[in-house]
Design a protein around this motif. Structure first.
Motif: not given
Ligand code: GLU
Length: 461
Positions: A1-11, A185-190, A215-219
């Motif tokens: 299982m893989k999750s990720r954090f994907a920030p934009s470096p704009t702040g 990147m085989d992400i399972d949970f966004v 993938p599965s999504f969690a907002h």
């Protein structure tokens, strides 16, 4: 299982981003999975190196370690371009060279009619070879997905735009890169903020067009200030590192943010391993959470009291260094910290209160000195000085006995000795128990500070 954090470096990394990162990190740990850090820096104009640095430092300070990364999208441009070409070649994307004027007019017309602004597919059949690239979004049916937090969500395709997946200079846009990366990147949970919920159906259509599994999504709902307005700088949505600078322990902050929008009964205090055990995406609240600084301070105080001494010292060191307090020049810092930890709300305050043990001062707080060091307390301080000088073993207990004896002999209350003694010892009137503090300050320093107080009275009477 893989999750990720994907920030934009704009702040910087702020409370909201840190909470998203924490939820994704906890979910990976809980499932014995992997957690990936991906820096979404394809927007060249808004992305900065400083922001990348601040995000990485923030993650490190919080202890949110990653199994892979940081992966920079800017290193993967060729891969995105290959995917864009394949979409064009298979007729699922097309070039569009509509002028800004035309797009503006289109937008205005639709708005006048009370319709949602949307591209009209004007260039779909033109077989152009330059311009921006648009994804050919299906016109009919719906996009339906089950969000791990919000449940079933449905969007009609008729509402979705032919979204731009590459700018005119060929650079790919967020909705394309995020899909390619989460797939590659085989992400399972966004897991991400619910400000992205409108992007999700567009991304799902891209997954489908590319023949990739979803993938599965969690907002995660947003964070509000106590006044109900969206969290802003005014409420504490500042760089996460400013919490370090203000003296918060990272685990106190993590404990605080895990409870923003997630709960487990009435429990308030969670160790990291408890968070990992108990956390579940399905327990994230659907409603926005609200930020409350008093609670953060309460948690921090709790963590300062209970954190294992070496870990506490590691974090305190940053504050001692920034106040130039050299702990080689005085008592064992562990003893000082044990003496102070029950009455410090923050590490900055604790470092401040450490100063009297390591740094001599050449003046007293002037307002306090005027009030406290009055002529009548000179004999008391002289008495104290000579009694303490006689002590051959310098312990809190012996010091306490000396104070009590003076009170008895002079028939005065404890404060009559304690108050001037405290000011003499600390310079600012702030210290923990006076006998323990004097023990830690040491005999020579205590005597010379008492002497300084006596001299002060002499010079000011
Ligand atoms: N880079 C996006 C952002 O910082 C997050 C994208 C995502 O998590 O899908 O808002």
């Amino acid at each position: 299982m893989k999750s990720r954090f994907a920030p934009s470096p704009t702040g910087y990394l702020h409370i909201g981003g840190a909470r998203t990162a924490l939820f994704a990190w906890l979910w990976a740990k809980k499932n014995q999975g992997k957690f990936i850090l991906r820096i979404e820096d394809t927007d060249k104009e808004r992305s900065t190196k400083e922001s990348v640095e601040v995000i990485l430092q923030g993650m490190e300070w919080l202890g949110l370690d990653y199994d892979k990364g940081p992966i920079f999208q800017s290193d993967r441009i060729e891969r995105y371009q290959a995917v864009i070409s394949s979409l064009i070649n298979s007729g699922k994307a097309y070039y569009c060279n509509c002028s800004k004027q035309r797009l503006d007019n289109l937008r205005e017309d639709l708005m006048k009619k009370g319709e949602k602004p949307k591209y009209d597919g004007y260039c779909r059949q033109k077989n152009l070879t330059d311009g921006v690239v648009r994804f050919l979004n299906p016109d009919d049916k719906v996009v339906l997905f089950e969000d791990c937090v919000k449940g079933n969500i449905e969007f009609a395709n008729s509402e979705l735009d032919d979204l731009v997946i590459a700018r005119a200079d060929g650079s790919p846009t967020y909705n394309l890169t995020v899909v390619v990366d989460d797939h590659d990147m085989d992400i399972d949970f966004v897991i991400r903020g619910d400000d992205h919920i409108n992007n999700t159906p567009k991304q799902i259509n891209l997954y489908k067009a590319l023949g990739w599994n979803l993938p599965s999504f969690a907002h995660v709902p947003m964070i509000l200030g106590v006044d109900g307005a969206r969290l802003s700088k005014r409420h504490g949505a500042v760089n996460i590192l400013s919490y370090r600078d203000e003296g918060y322990l990272p685990n106190a902050l993590l404990n605080y943010i895990v409870r923003l929008g997630w709960s487990h009964g009435d429990q308030e205090l969670f160790s990291i391993s408890e968070m990992i055990d108990l956390f579940d995406l399905k327990d994230i609240n659907k409603a926005p959470a609200s930020f409350n600084k008093d609670k953060l301070i309460w948690l921090n105080q709790n963590y300062i009291k209970t954190t294992e001494i070496n870990e506490l010292l590691n974090h305190l060191k940053y504050h001692l260094d920034s106040q130039s307090i050299n702990t080689n020049n005085g008592p064992n810092i562990e003893d000082v910290v044990e003496n102070l930890r029950d009455r410090s709300k923050t590490l900055t305050e604790m470092a401040n209160n450490c100063a009297m043990f390591y740094q001599d001062f050449d003046s007293f707080d002037s307002d306090l000195a005027k009030n406290v060091f009055q002529t009548k307390c000179r004999p008391i301080l002289e008495n104290l000085h000579s009694e303490l000088e006689e002590l051959d073993s310098w312990t809190a207990e012996k010091i306490h006995n000396v104070i009590m004896k003076i009170c008895e002999n002079r028939n005065i209350g404890f404060a009559k000795v304690g108050q001037p003694f405290r000011l003499a010892l600390s310079g600012n009137g702030k210290s923990g128990s006076i006998d323990k503090s004097a023990q830690l300050v040491g005999k020579d320093r205590t005597l010379s500070r008492l002497k300084m107080a006596i001299d002060f009275i002499e010079n000011h009477s």
